[in-house]
Write an enzyme that holds these catalytic residues in place. Structure first.
Site, PDB file in Angstrom:
ATOM      1  CG  ASP A   1      -1.875   1.167   1.229  1.00  0.00           C
ATOM      2  OD1 ASP A   1      -2.994   0.985   0.731  1.00  0.00           O
ATOM      3  OD2 ASP A   1      -1.489   2.255   1.708  1.00  0.00           O
TER       4      ASP A   1
ATOM      5  CG  ASN B   1      -3.488  11.422  -6.894  1.00  0.00           C
ATOM      6  OD1 ASN B   1      -2.800  11.437  -7.903  1.00  0.00           O
ATOM      7  ND2 ASN B   1      -4.230  10.382  -6.561  1.00  0.00           N
TER       8      ASN B   1
ATOM      9  CG  HIS C   1      -6.061  13.138 -10.061  1.00  0.00           C
ATOM     10  ND1 HIS C   1      -6.236  12.150  -9.122  1.00  0.00           N
ATOM     11  CD2 HIS C   1      -6.846  14.184  -9.663  1.00  0.00           C
ATOM     12  CE1 HIS C   1      -7.101  12.561  -8.196  1.00  0.00           C
ATOM     13  NE2 HIS C   1      -7.484  13.791  -8.502  1.00  0.00           N
TER      14      HIS C   1
ATOM     15  CG  ASP D   1      -3.103   8.469 -13.361  1.00  0.00           C
ATOM     16  OD1 ASP D   1      -3.505   8.008 -12.277  1.00  0.00           O
ATOM     17  OD2 ASP D   1      -3.859   8.951 -14.224  1.00  0.00           O
TER      18      ASP D   1
ATOM     19  CG  ASP E   1      -2.908   3.620  -2.398  1.00  0.00           C
ATOM     20  OD1 ASP E   1      -3.799   2.762  -2.232  1.00  0.00           O
ATOM     21  OD2 ASP E   1      -2.584   4.447  -1.522  1.00  0.00           O
TER      22      ASP E   1
END
Length: 341
Positions: free
Chosen positions: A212, A220, A225, A229, A255
Site C-alpha cells: 500500500d 495526487n 492526478h 498516475d 494504490d
C-alpha cells in the site's frame, strides 16, 4: 450439373473447416468436369508482383507444383484478367510471350478471379492442360461456382480469425490493469488459486505481500492526478523489474499492489523468506522518482507479508491475512510519524 456432382459439392462445403479442406476436393471435381489435367488455386500479391500456387492437382504429364512463385506480370492469369478472356485452347497463339506458360507447357487454360468483398484480388482458380481441349458450358459454370465457394470460405475464415483475435484481445484487456499494464485483481485472484495448488503439490508454502503506497493521496493533491498516475506506473515498473520468474504481481486497484510467490518447503523457516521479501520490496519502492512533471523522494510503502500453508489456508484467507498485516504496519507507521521528535 448432375445430382451426383451437386451432392459432392454440398458435402464438401458442409464438412470443410479450412480453405485447404474445401479447395482440394473442388480441384478434383474441377478436373473431372473440365477434363483439364491440372487444376490449381493461386495467391496473388500485387504489391510484391508475385503469384504463388497454393494448392494444385496434377493428374497427367503436366506438373504445376505447389509453392511455385512466378512474376505476376508474366502469368496467364494476369493476361486473362486484363483481356477479359478467361479461356483459350491456344495459349501459344494467344499469349505466346508468357515464359511461365511456355516453361510449364500449357496449351489450354481457363481461370476465374477470386476476389474479396472489397474487390481486392485474392488469387485465381485455374484449370490447364498440355493438350488442346475445349471447355464445355458446364465446365465454365463449375469453374465460376467453385471460385465463388472458395471466395466465401476465405472470407468466412478471415472473419473467424478476426473474431478470435478480438476475443483474445478482450480477454487480455479483462485481465490487465489499463493504467500500469500489470495483471489486475481478477487475474491475480484466479492465478493465486493455481499458485496455491502448485505449492501444495510441491510441499511448499506461499509468500503473499500486500503493498500500500503511503501518502499517495498527498501526491495526487500536491502534484495532480497525472503525476499520481505516472507514479503508479513507475512503481509497477520497478516491482515488475524486481520480480522472480515464478512470482505473481498485479495491481489490486488504487494504490494497492500484490506480489505472491512460492515460499520455502514445509518445515523450513518461513520468517527468513518473509524478511527477505520485505527488504526486496522496500528497496524497490522507496527512493527517488523522476516523474514527467516533478522529481520526488518517496519514503516507502506499508507492506503486509505473510507465509501461507496451502494445506491449511485458503486463497481468500491468505489475502485477508496479508491485508490485515498491511493495515497493521500502516497504523504503526502513522503512529511513528505522529510521535514528537
Amino acid at each position: 450439373m448432375s445430382d451426383a456432382l451437386l451432392g459432392q459439392i454440398s458435402e464438401t462445403v458442409a464438412s470443410a473447416q479450412t480453405v485447404e479442406q474445401l479447395t482440394r476436393p473442388l480441384l478434383t471435381m474441377l478436373e473431372l468436369v473440365t477434363g483439364l489435367e491440372s487444376t490449381y488455386l493461386t495467391r496473388i500479391d500485387e504489391t510484391a508482383g508475385v503469384q504463388s500456387i497454393l494448392y494444385a492437382r496434377n493428374s497427367k504429364v503436366m506438373q504445376i507444383p505447389e509453392g511455385l512463385s512466378v512474376p505476376w506480370g508474366d502469368t496467364l492469369c494476369k493476361r486473362a484478367l486484363d483481356a477479359g478472356q478467361p479461356f483459350t485452347d491456344d495459349v501459344a497463339g494467344c499469349w505466346g510471350d508468357s515464359d511461365a506458360a511456355r516453361a510449364l507447357g500449357i496449351c489450354t487454360y481457363a481461370s476465374t478471379p477470386v476476389r474479396m468483398e472489397d474487390g481486392s484480388l485474392f488469387g485465381t482458380l485455374c484449370a490447364a492442360s498440355s493438350e488442346k481441349r475445349p471447355i464445355t458450358q458446364e465446365g465454365r459454370q463449375v469453374l465460376l461456382l467453385f471460385g465463388t465457394l472458395i471466395q466465401q470460405h476465405i472470407q468466412r475464415e478471415n472473419l473467424l480469425e478476426k473474431l478470435q483475435r478480438a476475443n483474445r484481445e478482450l480477454e487480455g484487456f479483462s485481465f490487465t490493469d489499463t493504467l500500469t499494464g500489470l495483471p489486475n485483481r481478477r487475474f491475480i485472484f484466479q492465478e493465486l488459486g493455481r499458485l496455491f495448488s502448485l505449492a501444495q503439490r510441491e510441499g511448499r508454502r506461499v509468500t503473499v505481500a500486500f503493498i500500500d503506497l503511503d501518502g499517495f493521496k498527498q501526491i495526487n493533491d500536491t502534484y495532480g492526478h497525472e503525476t499520481g498516475d505516472a507514479f503508479l506506473i513507475e512503481v509497477g515498473r520497478r516491482l515488475a523489474a524486481g520480480m522472480r520468474g515464478s512470482d505473481l504481481l498485479g495491481r489490486l486497484g488504487g494504490d494497492e499492489f500484490v506480489l505472491a510467490g512460492l515460499g520455502p518447503a514445509q518445515g523450513q523457516d518461513s520468517e527468513l523468506t518473509v524478511a527477505a521479501m520485505r527488504r526486496r520490496l522496500a528497496a524497490l519502492v522507496e527512493g527517488h522518482y523522476d516523474l514527467p512533471c516533478c522529481a520526488m523522494d518517496y519514503p516507502g510503502a506499508s507492506l503486509g507479508i505473510i507465509s501461507a500453508d496451502p494445506r491449511q489456508t485458503t486463497v481468500d484467507q491468505a489475502l485477508q491475512d496479508a491485508d490485515a498485516a498491511m493495515y497493521l504496519e500502516k497504523r504503526q507507521r502513522r503512529e511513528a510519524r505522529a510521535q514528537p521528535a
